[in-house]
Design a protein around this motif. Structure first.
Motif, PDB file in Angstrom:
ATOM      1  N   GLU A  20       0.867  -1.177   0.000  1.00  0.00           N
ATOM      2  CA  GLU A  20       0.000   0.000   0.000  1.00  0.00           C
ATOM      3  C   GLU A  20       0.903   1.226   0.000  1.00  0.00           C
ATOM      4  O   GLU A  20       1.756   1.376   0.889  1.00  0.00           O
ATOM      5  CB  GLU A  20      -0.900  -0.005   1.235  1.00  0.00           C
ATOM      6  CG  GLU A  20      -1.823   1.197   1.314  1.00  0.00           C
ATOM      7  CD  GLU A  20      -2.645   1.215   2.601  1.00  0.00           C
ATOM      8  OE1 GLU A  20      -3.714   1.844   2.607  1.00  0.00           O
ATOM      9  OE2 GLU A  20      -2.197   0.605   3.598  1.00  0.00           O
ATOM     10  N   ASN A  21       0.758   2.098  -0.990  1.00  0.00           N
ATOM     11  CA  ASN A  21       1.654   3.253  -1.044  1.00  0.00           C
ATOM     12  C   ASN A  21       1.136   4.399  -0.182  1.00  0.00           C
ATOM     13  O   ASN A  21       0.042   4.338   0.391  1.00  0.00           O
ATOM     14  CB  ASN A  21       1.888   3.699  -2.490  1.00  0.00           C
ATOM     15  CG  ASN A  21       0.598   4.149  -3.169  1.00  0.00           C
ATOM     16  OD1 ASN A  21      -0.287   4.727  -2.535  1.00  0.00           O
ATOM     17  ND2 ASN A  21       0.491   3.880  -4.480  1.00  0.00           N
ATOM     18  N   GLY A  22       1.916   5.458  -0.105  1.00  0.00           N
ATOM     19  CA  GLY A  22       1.569   6.578   0.760  1.00  0.00           C
ATOM     20  C   GLY A  22       0.298   7.283   0.330  1.00  0.00           C
ATOM     21  O   GLY A  22      -0.490   7.735   1.182  1.00  0.00           O
ATOM     22  N   THR A  23       0.068   7.384  -0.980  1.00  0.00           N
ATOM     23  CA  THR A  23      -1.141   8.059  -1.468  1.00  0.00           C
ATOM     24  C   THR A  23      -2.397   7.303  -1.061  1.00  0.00           C
ATOM     25  O   THR A  23      -3.395   7.899  -0.635  1.00  0.00           O
ATOM     26  CB  THR A  23      -1.074   8.195  -2.994  1.00  0.00           C
ATOM     27  OG1 THR A  23       0.083   8.941  -3.355  1.00  0.00           O
ATOM     28  CG2 THR A  23      -2.316   8.906  -3.535  1.00  0.00           C
ATOM     29  N   GLN A  24      -2.325   5.962  -1.192  1.00  0.00           N
ATOM     30  CA  GLN A  24      -3.471   5.147  -0.786  1.00  0.00           C
ATOM     31  C   GLN A  24      -3.719   5.274   0.721  1.00  0.00           C
ATOM     32  O   GLN A  24      -4.866   5.377   1.175  1.00  0.00           O
ATOM     33  CB  GLN A  24      -3.233   3.688  -1.177  1.00  0.00           C
ATOM     34  CG  GLN A  24      -3.203   3.459  -2.666  1.00  0.00           C
ATOM     35  CD  GLN A  24      -2.667   2.084  -3.036  1.00  0.00           C
ATOM     36  OE1 GLN A  24      -1.855   1.506  -2.307  1.00  0.00           O
ATOM     37  NE2 GLN A  24      -3.123   1.559  -4.185  1.00  0.00           N
TER      38      GLN A  24
END
Length: 596
Positions: A221-225
């Motif tokens: 899960e990336n930072g934007t998500q």
């Protein structure tokens, strides 16, 4: 007098029996004759930072020697009035002739007494001097000069004094070099930790971990998500609170009530560094609820029910840790306590104060059962576990230190950040798993740094203890061996006493011009000078007047005159007699110097 714990060739005596005391003062600052283009060092407590005094910040002209005694080189200078005397006694040996201000006493040793031996002994006995010679009831810590003059010191034979100083200074020099290296190592650790924290919040520390995850092609899960989930939780919490408010007021929610949702402030994105792939920028307002605290002296109704509760002040919230050694109590209502009670994971940031305090902070981890915070400490309560409080606080303490200083409000003495700027504070959001890895690595590195820091600090403490042991050994006869061929100290002291009896003025100060009417009374002159110039009996009030003490004089000036009178009396240099009027009543005292 000989102490049975000292070598047989040593003796105990008062400092005044082997030296002369000289005082000083401050020539009028508005008189250029005494200050412009001055060449004579004028020593004050701010110059007493080294055992070997070679210069001074201020200098006076030779004209000022009409007001000040010139202290010969190789004398011992002691601070006798300064806040530092609450814990330390600055002592120095001057390598050139100097003058001193009123907060310094110069001790001029007799010819057979080593100035450095005397000075080091004062250093060795500093705590005892502070305990037994300090004035009582003064606003500024001070040493009573007559008490210092009576202070007992150990006198070694002249030749042994030289041997002691040589060995003592060699050992102290070596010890100081070791302490300096340890302190330098501590400073390097601080720089290393700062670099470590910077690498943690800019992604360098976890670069290898990211590469490993990329090779494994592990889904992350990336930072934007993560930020989108946080924002969803933020709105959900707001809606829950709004519904509770409607229920308490027995009102039905308006049809468009969700449209009143306060959108979070956007991050201030100017001049931000690039982030690693998978990271994104957010504002602090997006990540947590920001709240100010309780104000001291808050006005309440007379019937308000209060109870005292611990609260955190700016002094408690340090950079990277909480200092809970002195937590104060504050009266608050139950509703205030409920609203401001700290919870596990709350991020604390200082609103202001000195520039170094701006934005400084750390994380609350339930160190106390109950605690609130003052209005100068902001509380940030994260909306989601997608962010780790320690990561945000590390970012605030590193990147944020310069950011807050550039965006904060600056007045003459204080700096502060407002809530609007704080809401826009930009915070990097790594993928949640990477945040966990960063904190894990940080904990390992910081544990190692902490162990090294403790070891270095212990080494410095042991070295300071060793310094004390060396000084005690030096002046108890244990540092050097005694030479039976040395002349005993008792003979040395007897010779000094005989010389003083036969020649009372063993050290002549350079002849000072008589004070003119224009400059007389512009500063405190010594009692001895005034009585010597008079050559006859003088009323005590006239003596004070000629010394520069008149109506409106400072208490310290008056105390200095009384201290000199006591010293003259102790040394049998002062005569006094009462003056009786025709009715047999005492009107005043008269003073004069004892005949030589």
């Amino acid at each position: 007098m000989r102490d049975t714990h000292l070598p047989p060739s040593w003796a105990m005596t008062e400092i005044s029996s082997v030296s002369q005391f000289l005082g000083g003062g401050t020539p009028p600052k508005n008189d250029s004759r005494y200050w412009d283009h001055g060449t004579v060092p004028w020593v004050s407590p701010k110059d007493m930072k080294s055992f070997n005094l070679q210069t001074s910040e201020d200098r006076v002209t030779e004209d000022a020697l009409s007001l000040l005694p010139l202290v010969p080189s190789n004398s011992v200078l002691v601070v006798v009035r300064s806040g530092i005397l609450a814990h330390s006694l600055p002592v120095a040996v001057n390598s050139l002739p100097v003058t001193v201000n009123q907060d310094i006493r110069a001790i001029v040793p007799e010819p057979d007494i080593s100035a450095r031996y005397l000075a080091w002994q004062l250093v060795a006995r500093a705590q005892k001097i502070l305990a037994t010679c300090s004035k009582q009831g003064t606003t500024v810590p001070s040493i009573e000069s007559p008490a210092l003059a009576r202070f007992q010191i150990a006198i070694a034979p002249k030749a042994e004094q030289t041997r002691i100083v040589e060995k003592l200074e060699a050992l102290i020099s070596s010890l100081n070099a070791g302490i300096s290296e340890l302190k330098s190592a501590l400073q390097k650790l601080d720089l290393l930790e700062q670099s470590l924290l910077n690498s943690a919040v800019n992604g360098d520390l976890s670069a290898e971990w990211r590469s490993s995850q990329a090779r494994r092609k592990a889904p992350l899960e990336n930072g934007t998500q993560a930020l989108q989930e946080i924002l969803t939780e933020r709105r959900s919490r707001w809606e829950t609170k709004q519904i509770e408010k409607f229920k308490k007021s027995n009102r039905a929610p308006p049809a468009d009530w969700r449209d009143t949702y306060p959108e979070p402030a956007l991050p201030y994105l100017a001049n931000l560094p690039n982030l690693p792939d998978g990271w994104t920028w957010a504002s602090l307002d997006m990540l947590g609820e920001i709240t100010s605290g309780i104000a001291k002296g808050t006005k309440r109704t007379a019937d308000a029910r209060l109870r005292e509760v611990p609260y955190l002040r700016v002094a408690n919230v340090q950079r990277g840790y909480l200092d809970l050694r002195d937590v104060k109590l504050i009266p608050a209502t139950e509703s205030e306590i409920d609203e401001l009670a700290l919870q596990n994971g709350d991020i604390l940031l200082n609103e202001g104060g000195d520039r170094d305090k701006l934005g400084r902070g750390w994380v609350w981890r339930n160190e106390l059962p109950e605690c609130i915070h003052q209005n100068h400490v902001f509380r940030v309560r994260p909306y989601s576990t997608k962010t780790i409080s320690e990561f945000i606080s590390h970012h605030s303490n590193t990147f944020g230190q310069a950011w807050f200083q550039s965006t904060g409000k600056q007045t003459t003495n204080l700096a502060s950040i407002n809530l609007s700027a704080l809401r826009s504070f930009p915070v990097p959001i790594p993928p949640p798993e990477e945040q966990q890895e960063i904190i894990k690595q940080l904990d390992l590195h910081q544990s190692s740094l902490k162990a090294q820091r403790l070891s270095l600090t212990h080494g410095i403490s042991q070295s300071e203890l060793q310094r004390g042991n060396i000084l005690r050994a030096a002046f108890s006869g244990e540092l050097t061996t005694q030479n039976p061929e040395d002349e005993p100290a008792s003979i040395l002291l007897s010779r000094i006493a005989t010389a003083r009896t036969n020649h009372p003025k063993t050290r002549k100060q350079p002849k000072r011009p008589r004070l003119t009417t224009a400059n007389r009374g512009s500063m405190i002159r010594t009692v001895e000078n005034v009585l010597s110039e008079a050559g006859d009996w003088l009323p005590a009030s006239e003596v004070f007047k000629r010394c520069g003490v008149s109506d409106g004089a400072e208490t310290d000036q008056i105390q200095a005159i009384y201290a000199e009178l006591r010293a003259l009396d102790m040394n049998q240099r002062l005569l006094s007699k009462p003056v009786i009027d025709q009715h047999g009543r005492k009107t005043h005292d008269e003073l004069r110097l004892a005949p030589k």
